[in-house]
Each structure stands twice: as structure tokens, then as C-alpha cells.
Write an enzyme that holds these catalytic residues in place. Structure first.
Site, mmCIF file in Angstrom:
data_model
loop_
_atom_site.group_PDB
_atom_site.id
_atom_site.type_symbol
_atom_site.label_atom_id
_atom_site.label_comp_id
_atom_site.label_asym_id
_atom_site.label_seq_id
_atom_site.Cartn_x
_atom_site.Cartn_y
_atom_site.Cartn_z
ATOM 1 N N GLY A 249 0.836 -1.199 0.000
ATOM 2 C CA GLY A 249 0.000 0.000 0.000
ATOM 3 C C GLY A 249 0.869 1.246 0.000
ATOM 4 O O GLY A 249 0.728 2.117 -0.832
ATOM 5 N N GLY A 478 0.932 -6.439 4.187
ATOM 6 C CA GLY A 478 2.191 -7.160 4.214
ATOM 7 C C GLY A 478 2.901 -7.016 5.538
ATOM 8 O O GLY A 478 3.876 -7.698 5.810
ATOM 9 N N ASN A 643 5.978 -9.193 17.784
ATOM 10 C CA ASN A 643 6.478 -10.331 17.027
ATOM 11 C C ASN A 643 7.830 -9.960 16.427
ATOM 12 O O ASN A 643 7.891 -9.239 15.427
ATOM 13 C CB ASN A 643 5.471 -10.714 15.931
ATOM 14 C CG ASN A 643 5.907 -11.933 15.147
ATOM 15 O OD1 ASN A 643 7.080 -12.085 14.820
ATOM 16 N ND2 ASN A 643 4.963 -12.796 14.832
ATOM 17 N N VAL A 715 6.718 0.181 13.999
ATOM 18 C CA VAL A 715 7.952 -0.312 13.384
ATOM 19 C C VAL A 715 7.942 -0.192 11.856
ATOM 20 O O VAL A 715 8.931 -0.481 11.207
ATOM 21 C CB VAL A 715 8.217 -1.791 13.757
ATOM 22 C CG1 VAL A 715 8.413 -1.943 15.251
ATOM 23 C CG2 VAL A 715 7.099 -2.702 13.275
ATOM 24 N N GLU A 717 7.602 2.295 9.349
ATOM 25 C CA GLU A 717 8.234 3.266 8.456
ATOM 26 C C GLU A 717 9.581 3.777 8.941
ATOM 27 O O GLU A 717 10.326 4.399 8.178
ATOM 28 C CB GLU A 717 7.278 4.450 8.234
ATOM 29 C CG GLU A 717 6.095 4.075 7.368
ATOM 30 C CD GLU A 717 4.901 5.006 7.562
ATOM 31 O OE1 GLU A 717 4.677 5.855 6.709
ATOM 32 O OE2 GLU A 717 4.198 4.866 8.578
HETATM 33 MO MO1 MOS Z 1 1.635 5.114 5.159
HETATM 34 S S1 MOS Z 1 2.526 6.492 4.025
HETATM 35 O O1 MOS Z 1 1.586 5.543 6.669
HETATM 36 O O2 MOS Z 1 0.689 3.999 4.488
#
Ligand code: MOS
Length: 753
Positions: A249, A478, A643, A715, A717
């Protein structure tokens, strides 16, 4: 098939596997065997295919379309253009808060950017729709295009990012520079980047009267239901979004886009389900991107190498008709201690699609400049970059003075440096070579990312057979929500993870909040925890009121729960299984429901961030200038890790985004036409395995008693922040060249190596 069904097929029962355990993905088997259903895999009975015709110019008007040619093509059912587009209940030029964007839905014949949808062709087959769309052969009236940052007049935006102030001043900036012994001032440039999720934007839209069902990848289901409801004049609860799996995404699937609205409109107009899947090229326009920036960093430091002033000025691109500004300069607010900090943004309008949130929006591009500038300041002070950061990182949030909710940044620096082998690094550049004669350089950067909390809700049901059903509408693009969220529920309920059935990925479930901002695990996880507590409280009430229960009368003493049993808090020998409590009460189940929001006092009293430090090694070919990242080591502290296996994978992914940012990703616009010349994955470069031979993430222990009841931060970005600058700094250390424009290319260093 659900992830639970798949995971129970072949996986052995695990012991002790609730929160904190490195479980593999519950949905992994479905994904690797091709049984995970993505939006475009849906084929309802009677479905039609829609294809957009997109503009090949970037500014002007569509003067003519050969509608007759398209309509006469066999299989074409309808051609939608501004002339016959049915009305919408909401003006597409009016943004729907809080994350609204203006969308292009054939409201007129104007063209605002290349690849803008200018017609929609609907046909019985994908081939017929594609051919019909090509037969429209648009004719245009073109206007001069504004394609470069230099072609616009900068203006002061009202806000940057999602409602952040465009300008923040702290302390006396002039006094800060006057007190400095060393002043460095440099300009940095970051390019336009496109999300390029593997799965394209897709929708399968079906109407049943005034009820709408959408199979689509979606990061923000509840907000989207409200927006689609507004556009189509139906209540939000009439809109069902099914989004069990997302093929990535990166922020682009959190916002509405024109092509999807057009496909939904077509389905209503033609009274048949309609599928629309954008091509890779069509995703370079109407579905957001990371806008270009120009940044000027001016840093002052005293004779001891202490920062006296930070000035960070960013000029950011937006579209001609809407504003989303990469809040790049705000990266300089939370990290380095300085008695004076000035951050400010300006905007420039370009003839592009509107930028949007993409992989650490602002933090990534801002830290790409800041961390390189910090390195240059360290060099000016004659200090090692790690030493300089250890001297200058903030103990409390600089501008607000708030204490951090927790901060293990020093440990990240120390442990990361140790694992990388930083000590012994020569201060000067061009001092290291490997056995093959390649120039070797080491660089580092600090990673930081805020911890938002999105309002979320969840439901938890304990059943008489000892199993649990937990539900929240979150999206898994994901990151591992199908696994981490049931882990939280299992721990909260006190049952084994294998007893937990998790339902998610559909909007009729309790709102799981936004899967974005690295805040999904904390937000939806807290809701699951609260819902679990609500279910347990009901169970406790049943037991305490049952004269035949070992827990009879224990009302005020409270309970603990583990292994599917309630225990008397003060007398562990008194316990009863959930199943027994329910059976004796004649109940099939109890259901707990709860919401989770952050109390305002938390953010008012604490600065809420995850932290980290990233170390990079590059090798540069002395003959060709080719740059290879040979090692990345990141150490991260993000509160409690639900996890470790999945968190590590998030960090690795984030660091690889950073590598991508530093050396590869750039959308190149032809400044004569405003068209993107590399709108495909062959020429829009992203790393493959050979580009990232060794990437290591270290999880630094951190207890955060303030952030939320789970102690969980984000965790997702943070890995990209820090990494970009670390690589640029390593390139300098290898070559002696400061490249201040990303991505760094062979030609930037070839002449000097
Ligand atoms: Mo995001 S840019 O926090 O999907």
C-alpha cells in the site's frame, strides 16, 4: 480460505506462542500457494471490465474523443466521458475530511496532469475495454506545462502533511547562528517517487439496490466507506469494503482516487458488477506519489560541536489543484537538541497528480537532507559523525520540552555501532579500500518516527469450546497484521494463539483504524486488548456469581487469565476454565466490545516516537563510479515488540526503501510535455536482492510505560529514516564527494573516483 484455516493445515502446534513470539505469518501459506484472494481475483457473475483512457498531455483540454469508434468496437458496452457521466452526490472538488483529496472523475474536459483519466470504457472483456479505450484517440488543446520546481512561484501553504503547521520557530535563531563557531549551509534535492505497490489499484464494484460492495485494497476502510457513501449518496453503512489482503500500500491505498469512483459509477449506471484494474503506467498520476522537494539546511555549532541553531527550509511540490505537502522540514523538530530551531515550508504548483502520503511522508525526505547535513556539520567540527550525534541528540523533545515517552536512542547508537564495527573508522574520506581496490565508505544516520494512534474498535468472543473469535476491520498490506493482532488478542484473553480465530479485512467488522502511519498494531491492538478485557470481565462476573464455582464471591479480588482459565488474583489455586464457566452458566459464548483511543493527556505530556540508528557501508568502483551498498545495520527501539520476526522484517523493508531512495528511485518528468518517462518497473528503479546483500536489524529492548497499555510503538516506516542519509554519508566517506541530490548516481561520483 481464511488465514486460520490455512495455518491449521500443516503447521505444528506451538507452545508459549502469544505476544512476543516470532511466529511466521498466519497468511503466509495462502500467499505462497496463490490462494490469498486479492481484489482483482474476484469475478462476480455478469461482471464487466472498465479501462480508463488517460491523458497524454499534462495541461490543457480534451477537445475531441472518437466515441463512435470506441462504441462500435465489439464487446464495448458503454463509454463514459464528461458529456454523459452520471451525477455524483458529492462535489469532487470539495475535500472530505480528514484525509480527503480532490479527485478527477470526468467533471469537465480539463487536463491537470499526464495520465489523468479522461474517459472510461466499459466492455464485456478486458481486451475489448482496452481496445475501446485506445480507439478514443483524444485530441487536445495544450497549454504550457509546469514540470520543474523552478517553473513555479513558491507560496506559503496553510499546512503540510496531514494538518501539521507549515512553520515552527523555537528560540532565537539569529542568536543561535551568532553564537556558532561553525556554520554549514547546503541545499538538498529529493525527487518525485511513486509508491509502486506490487498489486495495482483495483476495484470490483457491485450494487444491490442502494447497497454497494467493493472488493478493493484499502488501508483506511471506515474513512473510505464514509467517503464513498458521500459520493454516491448512500449511508456509509451501506458500503461494504472487502480488503483481506493488500499487495503493498505504502500510503497510496489510504486515499480515494478518481478511477475507482468512476468504476463504481459505471457499475451503478449499467446495473452490473464492474472491475477496474489500473495498469502500472496508469498508477503514475491519479493515485498519489511522494512530491519533489528542495531543502536548505543551515546548521550552527559551537567550538565543542554542540548545535546552536538548526534552520530547515523546504520547498515542496504539489499539484495545480490540491495541496499535499511532504512535511520534510519537520524532520528537524524532534531529534537534535538545539537552543534555536526554525523549520518552514513553501509550496510550488506543478502539473502533476496530487502528491500524497508515501512511506514515511516527510520523515523520509526530510531526514534524507537532515542526516546528510548533520554529517557535514560533524565534518566542519572535526568530529566523528557518531560522536557528533551522541553529543547532540535531544534528551527531551527540543521545541516542546516534553520528555519522550521512552527513548533508547543511545542504546541504538551504541549497539548499532558495535555490531557494524564503526570504531576505527578513519575520519577523513577516501581512506579505505577493499582487496579488489574498491573505495569503501562508512556512514550513519539517526532514525526517528512518530507514534500516532488511530481510533479503533474490536470485538472478542470467548466460546464454550474454549476457542476465541476476535474481530477488527484492519488491513494487512504485508506488515503482518493477520499474525501480530491475534497474538495480542491471545495474550490479552489468556488463550493459546492456535485457539484464536481472527476476522479482519472487511468494513462490516469493528473499525480497525487506519493501517498507516506505522500505527496499526498499536491502534487495533489496543482495541483488541480492551475488547478482550471486556469479554473476560463478563466471564468473571458469571464465575463470581456461581456458588458452584471455585471463583464464587471473588468479585472485588479480581482475576487473571491464562491457558484458557480464570484464576483468583490473590489465590492462584482457585481457578476455572472458560469453557466450564460458560457451560455452568448455560452460555454458548460471551462477547466483549471495545474502542481504543489515545487520551489527549498522553500526547500533551509526552513526546511519542520510535528511535533508531542506521549504519551503512558502500563500495564504489574506482573506474566506473558504480556504487554498491554492501552492508546495512540498523538498531531500533520501538517499545514492546509483539512479534520480533515480523518487526525485523518491517525494519529490513524500511531500510531497503532507504537504499532505494538513496540510490535508485526517481520519476523522471519530460519538462517539455510533463509526462513521466519511466512509468514502469523496468526504468523506475527499485532494489533487487543483489542491491541489498546484507541488511541487518537489531531490536533494542525498550519499555514504554506511557505510550499505551500495550507499550507498543510503530515499526513500519522508521527504517527508511536514517538509512538514506547513512548511505549518502557513506558515499562521501568512500569518495570525498558530497552528493546532495537524490538518488545518488554514477555520474555524481565518476569524475572524481
Ligand atoms: Mo503510510 S505512508 O503511513 O501507508
Amino acid at each position: 480460505m481464511s488465514p486460520e484455516a490455512a495455518s491449521s493445515l500443516s503447521q505444528p502446534r506451538r507452545f508459549g506462542s502469544s505476544a512476543g513470539q516470532p511466529l511466521t505469518r498466519r497468511d503466509g501459506l495462502l500467499k505462497v500457494t496463490g490462494r490469498a484472494t486479492y481484489a482483482a481475483d474476484n469475478h462476480p457473475e455478469g461482471m464487466l471490465y472498465a479501462v480508463t483512457t488517460v491523458s497524454s498531455i499534462a495541461r490543457g483540454k480534451v477537445k475531441a474523443l472518437d466515441i463512435a469508434a470506441a462504441k462500435s468496437h465489439p464487446g464495448v458496452v458503454e463509454v463514459m466521458t464528461p458529456a454523459n457521466r452520471p451525477p455524483l452526490a458529492h462535489d469532487p472538488e470539495v475535500k472530505i475530511p480528514p484525509f480527503g483529496f480532490r479527485v478527477e472523475v470526468l467533471q469537465d474536459n480539463s487536463v491537470r496532469y499526464a495520465n489523468q483519466p479522461i474517459a472510461l470504457v466499459i466492455a464485456e472483456t478486458l481486451e475489448a475495454a482496452t481496445e475501446g479505450a485506445a480507439l478514443l484517440r483524444p485530441q487536445y488543446e495544450t497549454e504550457p506545462v509546469r514540470a520543474t520546481m523552478e517553473s513555479g512561484v513558491p507560496f506559503e501553504p496553510g499546512a503540510v502533511g496531514v494538518g501539521s503547521p507549515a512553520r515552527t520557530v523555537f528560540g532565537d535563531i539569529e542568536a543561535g547562528f551568532a553564537a556558532a563557531s561553525h556554520i554549514t549551509e547546503f541545499d538538498y534535492a529529493t525527487p518525485a517517487q511513486y509508491h509502486n505497490a506490487m498489486e495495482p489499484h483495483a476495484v470490483v464494484a457491485q450494487w444491490d439496490g442502494d447497497r454497494l460492495t467493493l472488493d478493493m485494497p484499502n488501508q483506511a476502510m471506515a474513512l473510505s466507506c464514509a467517503s464513498y457513501g458521500a459520493f454516491f449518496g448512500v449511508p456509509a453503512e451501506n458500503v461494504l469494503i472487502r480488503s483481506p489482503f493488500l499487495g503493498g500500500g505504502f500510503g497510496s491505498k489510504a486515499i480515494l482516487n478518481g478511477p475507482q469512483i468512476l468504476a463504481i459509477l459505471a457499475a451503478r449506471m449499467l446495473k452490473r458488477p464492474v472491475k477496474l484494474v489500473l495498469t502500472r503506467a496508469q498508477m503514475y498520476g491519479p493515485v498519489g506519489h511522494r512530491g519533489e522537494t528542495r531543502q536548505r539546511l543551515r546548521l550552527g555549532a559551537d567550538a565543542q560541536g554542540r548545535l546552536t541553531a538548526i534552520s530547515h527550509h523546504a520547498v515542496c511540490a504539489t499539484s495545480s489543484f490540491d495541496e499535499f505537502l511532504e512535511p520534510a522540514a519537520n524532520a528537524s523538530l524532534p531529534l537534535y537538541a538545539s537552543p534555536a530551531i526554525l523549520v518552514e515550508h513553501q509550496a510550488v504548483r506543478l502539473d502533476t497528480g496530487t502528491p500524497g502520503p508515501m512511506r514515511a511522508p516527510g520523515e523520509a525526505s526530510g531526514s534524507a537532507a537532515l542526516e546528510a547535513a548533520i554529517d557535514e556539520a560533524a565534518e566542519a567540527c572535526g568530529m566523528d559523525p557518531l560522536e557528533f550525534r551522541l553529543v547532540n541528540y535531544a534528551e527531551t523533545e527540543p521545541v516542546t520540552g516534553k520528555p519522550f515517552s521512552s527513548k533508547a536512542l543511545r542504546e541504538c547508537y551504541v549497539e548499532g555501532a558495535k555490531r557494524f564495527g564503526w570504531s576505527g573508522r578513519p575520519l577523513a574520506p577516501r581512506r579505505m579500500r577493499d582487496d579488489d581496490g574498491f573505495l569503501v565508505g562508512w556512514g550513519m544516520g539517526t532514525a526517528v518516527f512518530p507514534c500516532p494512534h488511530f481510533p479503533a474498535a474490536a470485538r472478542a468472543t470467548l466460546r464454550a469450546d474454549g476457542t476465541a473469535l476476535v474481530e477488527t476491520a484492519g488491513a494487512d498490506m504485508g506488515q503482518g497484521a493477520w499474525t501480530a493482532l491475534p497474538q495480542i488478542a491471545a495474550e490479552s484473553l489468556g488463550v493459546h494463539i492456535d485457539q484464536v480465530e481472527f476476522r479482519s479485512g472487511a468494513s462490516h467488522l469493528p473499525d480497525g483504524g487506519v493501517a498507516g502511519g506505522s500505527g496499526h498494531t498499536a491502534s487495533a491492538g489496543l482495541a483488541l486488548r480492551n475488547a478482550s478485557e471486556h469479554a473476560l470481565a463478563q466471564l468473571a462476573e458469571l464465575a463470581a456469581a456461581d456458588p458452584g464455582s471455585p471463583l464464587f464471591g471473588a468479585g472485588n479480588a479480581g482475576f487473571t487469565s491464562r491457558d484458557g482459565r480464570l484464576h483468583h488474583r490473590d489465590d492462584e489455586s482457585r481457578s476455572q476454565s472458560f469453557a466450564d464457566i460458560l457451560a455452568r452458566a448455560g452460555r454458548a459464548e460471551v462477547t466483549g466490545s471495545a474502542k481504543a483511543a489515545r487520551h489527549p493527556s498522553v500526547a500533551e505530556s509526552r513526546a511519542l516516537y520510535s528511535h533508531g540508528a542506521v549504519f551503512a557501508e558502500v563500495k564504489v568502483d574506482p573506474d566506473l563510479g558504480q556504487i554498491r551498498v554492501t552492508r546495512l545495520v540498523g538498531a531500533f527501539a520501538a517499545g514492546r515488540i509483539i512479534n520480533p520476526h515480523l518487526a525485523r522484517s518491517q525494519y529490513l523493508g524500511g531500510m531497503i526503501w532507504g537504499l532505494s531512495f538513496a540510490l535508485q528511485e526517481e520519476a523522471i518528468t519530460d519538462c517539455r510535455t510533463g509526462r513521466i518517462m519511466n512509468a514502469d518497473l523496468a526504468e523506475y528503479h527499485v532494489p533487487v536482492n543483489v542491491d541489498a546483500p546484507s541488511v541487518e536489524a537489531i531490536l533494542i529492548h525498550e519499555d514504554d510505560p506511557h505510550i499505551n497499555a500495550l507499550g507498543v510503538k510503530g515499526v513500519g516506516e522508521i527504517g527508511v529514516t536514517g538509512t538514506v542519509g547513512a548511505i549518502a554519508n557513506a558515499v562521501w566517506h568512500a569518495t570525498g564527494v558530497r552528493v546532495r541530490r537524490y538518488p545518488i548516481r554514477i555520474e555524481d561520483v565518476a569524475m572524481v573516483v
